[in-house]
Design an enzyme around this catalytic site. Structure first.
Site, PDB file in Angstrom:
ATOM      1  N   GLY A  26       0.793  -1.220   0.000  1.00 16.16           N
ATOM      2  CA  GLY A  26       0.000   0.000   0.000  1.00 16.16           C
ATOM      3  C   GLY A  26       0.827   1.272   0.000  1.00 16.16           C
ATOM      4  O   GLY A  26       1.997   1.281   0.393  1.00 16.16           O
ATOM      5  N   SER A  43       9.344   3.248  -1.208  1.00 15.66           N
ATOM      6  CA  SER A  43       9.103   1.857  -1.592  1.00 15.66           C
ATOM      7  C   SER A  43       9.663   0.884  -0.564  1.00 15.66           C
ATOM      8  O   SER A  43      10.840   0.962  -0.189  1.00 15.66           O
ATOM      9  CB  SER A  43       9.749   1.581  -2.958  1.00 15.66           C
ATOM     10  OG  SER A  43       9.550   0.247  -3.350  1.00 15.66           O
ATOM     11  N   GLY A  44       8.811  -0.030  -0.098  1.00 12.66           N
ATOM     12  CA  GLY A  44       9.260  -1.152   0.722  1.00 12.66           C
ATOM     13  C   GLY A  44       9.716  -0.822   2.123  1.00 12.66           C
ATOM     14  O   GLY A  44      10.345  -1.666   2.771  1.00 12.66           O
ATOM     15  N   ASP A  74       4.564   2.340  -7.332  1.00 15.55           N
ATOM     16  CA  ASP A  74       3.330   2.752  -8.006  1.00 15.55           C
ATOM     17  C   ASP A  74       3.291   4.243  -8.321  1.00 15.55           C
ATOM     18  O   ASP A  74       2.241   4.759  -8.725  1.00 15.55           O
ATOM     19  CB  ASP A  74       2.114   2.393  -7.143  1.00 15.55           C
ATOM     20  CG  ASP A  74       1.939   0.898  -6.970  1.00 15.55           C
ATOM     21  OD1 ASP A  74       1.867   0.190  -7.993  1.00 15.55           O
ATOM     22  OD2 ASP A  74       1.886   0.425  -5.813  1.00 15.55           O
ATOM     23  N   HIS A  93      -3.400   3.482  -2.727  1.00 12.31           N
ATOM     24  CA  HIS A  93      -3.493   2.132  -3.300  1.00 12.31           C
ATOM     25  C   HIS A  93      -3.276   1.128  -2.182  1.00 12.31           C
ATOM     26  O   HIS A  93      -2.344   1.266  -1.386  1.00 12.31           O
ATOM     27  CB  HIS A  93      -2.435   1.936  -4.382  1.00 12.31           C
ATOM     28  CG  HIS A  93      -2.321   0.525  -4.867  1.00 12.31           C
ATOM     29  ND1 HIS A  93      -3.410  -0.216  -5.287  1.00 12.31           N
ATOM     30  CD2 HIS A  93      -1.244  -0.296  -4.992  1.00 12.31           C
ATOM     31  CE1 HIS A  93      -3.010  -1.415  -5.658  1.00 12.31           C
ATOM     32  NE2 HIS A  93      -1.705  -1.493  -5.479  1.00 12.31           N
ATOM     33  N   HIS A  95      -4.105  -3.323  -0.978  1.00 11.69           N
ATOM     34  CA  HIS A  95      -4.551  -4.658  -1.379  1.00 11.69           C
ATOM     35  C   HIS A  95      -5.519  -5.167  -0.314  1.00 11.69           C
ATOM     36  O   HIS A  95      -5.462  -6.332   0.085  1.00 11.69           O
ATOM     37  CB  HIS A  95      -3.358  -5.599  -1.554  1.00 11.69           C
ATOM     38  CG  HIS A  95      -2.545  -5.303  -2.779  1.00 11.69           C
ATOM     39  ND1 HIS A  95      -2.657  -6.038  -3.937  1.00 11.69           N
ATOM     40  CD2 HIS A  95      -1.636  -4.333  -3.043  1.00 11.69           C
ATOM     41  CE1 HIS A  95      -1.839  -5.544  -4.851  1.00 11.69           C
ATOM     42  NE2 HIS A  95      -1.209  -4.507  -4.330  1.00 11.69           N
ATOM     43  N   ASP A 118     -23.765   6.735  -0.160  1.00 12.76           N
ATOM     44  CA  ASP A 118     -23.289   7.909   0.568  1.00 12.76           C
ATOM     45  C   ASP A 118     -21.933   8.390   0.057  1.00 12.76           C
ATOM     46  O   ASP A 118     -21.570   9.552   0.257  1.00 12.76           O
ATOM     47  CB  ASP A 118     -23.174   7.603   2.060  1.00 12.76           C
ATOM     48  CG  ASP A 118     -24.511   7.672   2.789  1.00 12.76           C
ATOM     49  OD1 ASP A 118     -25.435   8.322   2.271  1.00 12.76           O
ATOM     50  OD2 ASP A 118     -24.621   7.068   3.876  1.00 12.76           O
ATOM     51  N   HIS A 167      -5.536  -6.973  -9.821  1.00 11.29           N
ATOM     52  CA  HIS A 167      -4.548  -6.224  -9.045  1.00 11.29           C
ATOM     53  C   HIS A 167      -5.139  -5.798  -7.704  1.00 11.29           C
ATOM     54  O   HIS A 167      -4.909  -6.458  -6.694  1.00 11.29           O
ATOM     55  CB  HIS A 167      -4.059  -5.028  -9.857  1.00 11.29           C
ATOM     56  CG  HIS A 167      -2.917  -4.297  -9.236  1.00 11.29           C
ATOM     57  ND1 HIS A 167      -2.283  -3.239  -9.860  1.00 11.29           N
ATOM     58  CD2 HIS A 167      -2.287  -4.443  -8.042  1.00 11.29           C
ATOM     59  CE1 HIS A 167      -1.314  -2.784  -9.077  1.00 11.29           C
ATOM     60  NE2 HIS A 167      -1.305  -3.484  -7.969  1.00 11.29           N
ATOM     61  N   TYR A 225     -26.233  17.227   4.674  1.00 13.37           N
ATOM     62  CA  TYR A 225     -25.693  16.299   5.673  1.00 13.37           C
ATOM     63  C   TYR A 225     -24.552  16.970   6.436  1.00 13.37           C
ATOM     64  O   TYR A 225     -23.708  17.652   5.848  1.00 13.37           O
ATOM     65  CB  TYR A 225     -25.181  15.034   4.979  1.00 13.37           C
ATOM     66  CG  TYR A 225     -24.522  14.050   5.917  1.00 13.37           C
ATOM     67  CD1 TYR A 225     -25.257  13.092   6.599  1.00 13.37           C
ATOM     68  CD2 TYR A 225     -23.145  14.095   6.136  1.00 13.37           C
ATOM     69  CE1 TYR A 225     -24.655  12.194   7.463  1.00 13.37           C
ATOM     70  CE2 TYR A 225     -22.533  13.209   6.999  1.00 13.37           C
ATOM     71  CZ  TYR A 225     -23.286  12.260   7.656  1.00 13.37           C
ATOM     72  OH  TYR A 225     -22.680  11.384   8.509  1.00 13.37           O
TER      73      TYR A 225
END
Length: 228
Positions: A26, A43-44, A74, A93, A95, A118, A167, A225
Site C-alpha cells: 500500500g 518503496s518497501g 506505483d 493504493h 490490497h 453515501d 490487481h 448532511y
C-alpha cells in the site's frame, strides 16, 4: 513541503490502523498543485519504522527532488492520475481483502445500499486487464492509463475509487486523508456487497432514486448532511 510530508506520513500510517495493508503493501500520496510536486510513501519501507522525513518528493515526471529513498513503485500510476484529473488531491493504493477480491474476480463492486451511495455514485468500476505488452512495458504508467480509460471524463470525486483487474483497489480524494477515508469505505462496501450477494444472489442494485438522494444530500449543490 514539510507540512505535506507530515500529512502524507499520517495518511500512510492510517492504512495499517484501519486494516487495509499487510507488511509494506500500500501507499498514499498527495500533490502540491502550485509547485507541481507530489509526496509519496517510499518503496518497501516498513510502517513500524517509517517517519515523516522518509516521505519522498517527486516532480510530475517522477524525478526525485527530495528524499533519501526510492519512491513507491506505483508512483507512475499516481502521477498519471494527477495529470489527468485536476480535482484529485490525494491517492491511495491498497490490497485490502474484499476490494481486492472483487478486482481478482474482474467485477465492479455493485451499488446495493445506502452506505455505498453515501460515497460512490454508482458501481465502483473494474478496469479491463492489461495486455502482456502493457505489463512488460511501462506497467505502472499503463495501470494509470487503464484507470483513466475506465473513468473517462467522469468527475472522479463522484466515484472516488476503482478496482484494477487482477490487481487491487485505488481510491482518491481532495487530500491524502480524504483518499484514505474513501479507501476504508470502499473496503467496507466491498465486504457488504459480497455478503449481500452471498445471501441473495439475485439481489438487485439500489433503487436509483434512493441512490440519488443519499449521494446528493452529502455531495450535491444543496447538500445538507453534517454541519456547516
Amino acid at each position: 513541503m514539510q507540512k505535506l510530508k507530515q500529512q502524507v506520513f499520517e495518511a500512510n500510517m492510517e492504512l495499517p490502523r484501519y486494516g487495509l495493508v499487510t507488511f509494506t503493501w500500500g501507499n498514499v500520496s498527495a500533490i502540491d498543485r502550485e509547485r507541481g510536486l507530489v509526496v509519496i510513501k517510499p518503496s518497501g519501507v516498513a510502517y513500524e519504522t517509517m517517519k515523516a522525513d522518509d516521505m519522498v518528493v517527486v516532480d510530475m515526471s517522477g524525478n526525485v527532488v527530495e528524499g533519501e529513498y526510492r519512491p513507491s513503485s506505483d508512483t507512475a500510476t499516481h502521477l498519471e492520475l494527477y495529470r489527468r484529473y485536476p480535482s484529485l488531491g490525494g491517492i491511495v493504493h491498497t490490497h485490502s481483502t474484499h476490494a481486492t477480491a472483487w478486482a481478482q474476480a474482474g467485477l465492479a463492486i455493485p451499488a446495493l445500499g445506502t452506505t455505498h451511495a453515501d460515497y460512490f455514485f454508482g458501481d465502483i468500476p473494474c478496469t479491463r486487464g492489461l495486455s502482456e505488452e502493457e505489463v512488460q512495458g511501462e506497467y505502472e504508467l499503463n495501470t494509470g492509463k487503464v484507470i483513466i480509460e475506465t473513468l473517462g471524463d467522469a468527475e472522479p470525486l463522484h466515484t472516488p475509487g476503482i478496482v484494477v483487474y487482477q490487481h487491487g483497489p485505488f481510491a482518491w480524494g481532495k487530500d491524502a486523508h480524504d483518499a484514505v477515508h474513501n479507501a476504508v469505505v470502499m473496503e467496507e462496501v466491498a465486504k457488504m456487497a459480497w455478503i449481500a450477494r452471498s445471501i441473495n444472489p439475485q439481489l438487485n442494485h439500489i433503487d436509483s432514486f434512493l441512490m440519488n438522494k443519499h449521494f446528493m444530500r452529502k455531495h450535491g449543490p444543496n447538500a445538507y448532511y453534517g454541519q456547516k
